[in-house]
Design a protein around this motif. Sequence first.
Motif, PDB file in Angstrom:
ATOM      1  N   GLN A   1     -29.172  33.637   1.762  1.00 45.01           N
ATOM      2  CA  GLN A   1     -30.183  32.991   2.608  1.00 45.01           C
ATOM      3  C   GLN A   1     -30.290  31.529   2.197  1.00 45.01           C
ATOM      4  OE1 GLN A   1     -32.504  34.508   5.120  1.00 45.01           O
ATOM      5  NE2 GLN A   1     -32.295  32.354   5.490  1.00 45.01           N
ATOM      6  N   VAL A   2     -30.230  30.628   3.158  1.00 43.83           N
ATOM      7  CA  VAL A   2     -30.426  29.209   2.894  1.00 43.83           C
ATOM      8  C   VAL A   2     -31.896  28.901   3.141  1.00 43.83           C
ATOM      9  CG1 VAL A   2     -29.794  26.852   3.539  1.00 43.83           C
ATOM     10  CG2 VAL A   2     -28.078  28.670   3.624  1.00 43.83           C
ATOM     11  N   PHE A   3     -32.514  28.206   2.186  1.00 43.19           N
ATOM     12  CA  PHE A   3     -33.920  27.855   2.354  1.00 43.19           C
ATOM     13  C   PHE A   3     -34.179  26.456   1.826  1.00 43.19           C
ATOM     14  CE2 PHE A   3     -33.791  29.627  -1.886  1.00 43.19           C
ATOM     15  CZ  PHE A   3     -34.706  28.894  -2.618  1.00 43.19           C
ATOM     16  N   THR A   4     -35.339  25.952   2.145  1.00 36.61           N
ATOM     17  CA  THR A   4     -35.766  24.651   1.665  1.00 36.61           C
ATOM     18  C   THR A   4     -37.177  24.783   1.113  1.00 36.61           C
ATOM     19  OG1 THR A   4     -36.068  22.317   2.250  1.00 36.61           O
ATOM     20  CG2 THR A   4     -36.654  23.939   3.927  1.00 36.61           C
ATOM     21  N   ILE A   5     -37.519  23.866   0.250  1.00 38.52           N
ATOM     22  CA  ILE A   5     -38.881  23.804  -0.288  1.00 38.52           C
ATOM     23  C   ILE A   5     -39.501  22.518   0.233  1.00 38.52           C
ATOM     24  CG2 ILE A   5     -40.307  23.627  -2.359  1.00 38.52           C
ATOM     25  CD1 ILE A   5     -38.877  26.287  -2.216  1.00 38.52           C
TER      26      ILE A   5
ATOM     27  N   SER B   1     -33.870  19.691  -6.336  1.00 37.96           N
ATOM     28  CA  SER B   1     -32.580  20.379  -6.451  1.00 37.96           C
ATOM     29  C   SER B   1     -32.293  20.782  -7.890  1.00 37.96           C
ATOM     30  CB  SER B   1     -31.443  19.508  -5.907  1.00 37.96           C
ATOM     31  OG  SER B   1     -31.173  18.423  -6.755  1.00 37.96           O
ATOM     32  N   LYS B   2     -32.935  20.101  -8.832  1.00 35.93           N
ATOM     33  CA  LYS B   2     -32.764  20.461 -10.243  1.00 35.93           C
ATOM     34  C   LYS B   2     -33.848  21.428 -10.716  1.00 35.93           C
ATOM     35  CE  LYS B   2     -30.315  16.324 -11.601  1.00 35.93           C
ATOM     36  NZ  LYS B   2     -30.349  15.217 -10.735  1.00 35.93           N
TER      37      LYS B   2
ATOM     38  N   PHE C   1     -30.605  38.723  -8.131  1.00 35.98           N
ATOM     39  CA  PHE C   1     -30.579  37.534  -7.280  1.00 35.98           C
ATOM     40  C   PHE C   1     -30.281  36.314  -8.116  1.00 35.98           C
ATOM     41  CE2 PHE C   1     -34.925  37.715  -8.763  1.00 35.98           C
ATOM     42  CZ  PHE C   1     -35.255  36.392  -9.002  1.00 35.98           C
ATOM     43  N   LYS C   2     -29.805  35.267  -7.452  1.00 40.79           N
ATOM     44  CA  LYS C   2     -29.626  33.974  -8.105  1.00 40.79           C
ATOM     45  C   LYS C   2     -29.844  32.876  -7.074  1.00 40.79           C
ATOM     46  CE  LYS C   2     -24.761  32.928  -7.688  1.00 40.79           C
ATOM     47  NZ  LYS C   2     -23.577  32.470  -8.348  1.00 40.79           N
ATOM     48  N   VAL C   3     -30.176  31.710  -7.576  1.00 34.33           N
ATOM     49  CA  VAL C   3     -30.435  30.559  -6.714  1.00 34.33           C
ATOM     50  C   VAL C   3     -29.527  29.423  -7.138  1.00 34.33           C
ATOM     51  CG1 VAL C   3     -32.153  28.860  -6.011  1.00 34.33           C
ATOM     52  CG2 VAL C   3     -32.823  31.223  -6.374  1.00 34.33           C
ATOM     53  N   THR C   4     -28.884  28.795  -6.166  1.00 31.61           N
ATOM     54  CA  THR C   4     -28.102  27.590  -6.431  1.00 31.61           C
ATOM     55  C   THR C   4     -28.561  26.513  -5.460  1.00 31.61           C
ATOM     56  OG1 THR C   4     -26.356  28.412  -4.973  1.00 31.61           O
ATOM     57  CG2 THR C   4     -26.051  28.763  -7.315  1.00 31.61           C
ATOM     58  N   SER C   5     -28.409  25.278  -5.872  1.00 33.98           N
ATOM     59  CA  SER C   5     -28.877  24.183  -5.020  1.00 33.98           C
ATOM     60  C   SER C   5     -27.700  23.411  -4.445  1.00 33.98           C
ATOM     61  CB  SER C   5     -29.756  23.230  -5.826  1.00 33.98           C
ATOM     62  OG  SER C   5     -29.011  22.625  -6.858  1.00 33.98           O
ATOM     63  N   LEU C   6     -27.945  22.805  -3.298  1.00 32.60           N
ATOM     64  CA  LEU C   6     -27.005  21.877  -2.708  1.00 32.60           C
ATOM     65  C   LEU C   6     -27.388  20.515  -3.282  1.00 32.60           C
ATOM     66  CD1 LEU C   6     -24.703  21.715  -0.682  1.00 32.60           C
ATOM     67  CD2 LEU C   6     -26.381  21.344   1.110  1.00 32.60           C
ATOM     68  N   ASP C   7     -26.493  19.903  -4.038  1.00 29.60           N
ATOM     69  CA  ASP C   7     -26.805  18.696  -4.801  1.00 29.60           C
ATOM     70  C   ASP C   7     -27.537  17.635  -3.986  1.00 29.60           C
ATOM     71  OD1 ASP C   7     -25.739  19.702  -7.114  1.00 29.60           O
ATOM     72  OD2 ASP C   7     -23.773  18.773  -6.838  1.00 29.60           O
ATOM     73  N   ASN C   8     -28.541  17.066  -4.636  1.00 30.87           N
ATOM     74  CA  ASN C   8     -29.322  15.946  -4.113  1.00 30.87           C
ATOM     75  C   ASN C   8     -30.021  16.232  -2.790  1.00 30.87           C
ATOM     76  OD1 ASN C   8     -28.527  14.338  -6.341  1.00 30.87           O
ATOM     77  ND2 ASN C   8     -26.591  13.910  -5.312  1.00 30.87           N
TER      78      ASN C   8
ATOM     79  N   PHE D   1     -31.350  25.159  -0.714  1.00 32.83           N
ATOM     80  CA  PHE D   1     -30.977  26.099  -1.759  1.00 32.83           C
ATOM     81  C   PHE D   1     -30.355  27.341  -1.146  1.00 32.83           C
ATOM     82  CE2 PHE D   1     -34.713  23.693  -2.839  1.00 32.83           C
ATOM     83  CZ  PHE D   1     -34.331  23.101  -4.040  1.00 32.83           C
ATOM     84  N   TYR D   2     -29.505  27.978  -1.908  1.00 33.18           N
ATOM     85  CA  TYR D   2     -28.901  29.249  -1.515  1.00 33.18           C
ATOM     86  C   TYR D   2     -29.506  30.340  -2.394  1.00 33.18           C
ATOM     87  CZ  TYR D   2     -25.320  26.414   0.744  1.00 33.18           C
ATOM     88  OH  TYR D   2     -24.673  25.516   1.529  1.00 33.18           O
TER      89      TYR D   2
END
Length: 167
Positions: free
Chosen positions: A36-40, A59-60, A88-95, A99-100
Motif C-alpha cells: 500500500q502506498v500512503f502519505t503522511i 521520509s526519514k 509488515f515493513k515500511v520503506t520511504s520514497l527518498d525526499n 511510503f510503501y
Amino acid sequence: MVKQAWVVILAFVIICASLAGIITRLMYKPEYTVTQVFTIELAQNPFANSATVSDNQLSKTVPSLLCSDVFMNFMQEYIEQSGVKGSFKVTSLDNTNLFYLTAKSNSNENAKIIINEIQKHYSEIADKIIGEGNMKFIAPCGESALPSNAPNYASGISIGALLAIII
C-alpha cells in the motif's frame, strides 16, 4: 556386481528424491504480499522553512517510527487481536512524504487486515512523536495473485538425491 547394483542405487536415489520433494511440499507455507502506498500529511508543519525539508524529514522519520520496537509491539497487539499472523515493513520514497507499507501473511485478506489495523491505530503513537497528522492511502492495495514465496522443489529433490548417493 556394481553393474547389477546400479538399478538398486538408482531406485534408492529416485525414492529419496521423491520423499524430499514430498517433504518440501508438506513443509511449504505460502506467503502473500500486499503493498500500500500512503502519505503522511501533518496538521501543523513543525518544519516551517519549506515543504521540501518537511518531506525529507518525514521520509526519514516515518519508517524509523513504524519499524521501532515501540510501534511494532503496539501494533502487534492489535494484529493479534484480529486473529491474523503476519509481518509488515515500511520503506520511504527518498525526499518525499510517500511510503510503501508492505504486509506479508498466509493470505491476501490477512495481509490487508494488517494494513487496515496499522491505518486504524497509526495515530495513537505517531501523533505523539511527529505531530498530529493523517495517514492517507494513495491507491488501492497492490496484492499478488500467487504467493510471493514459491516452494523450492528443485532444491529439496536435489538434496534428497545427494543424500541417497552419499548413503
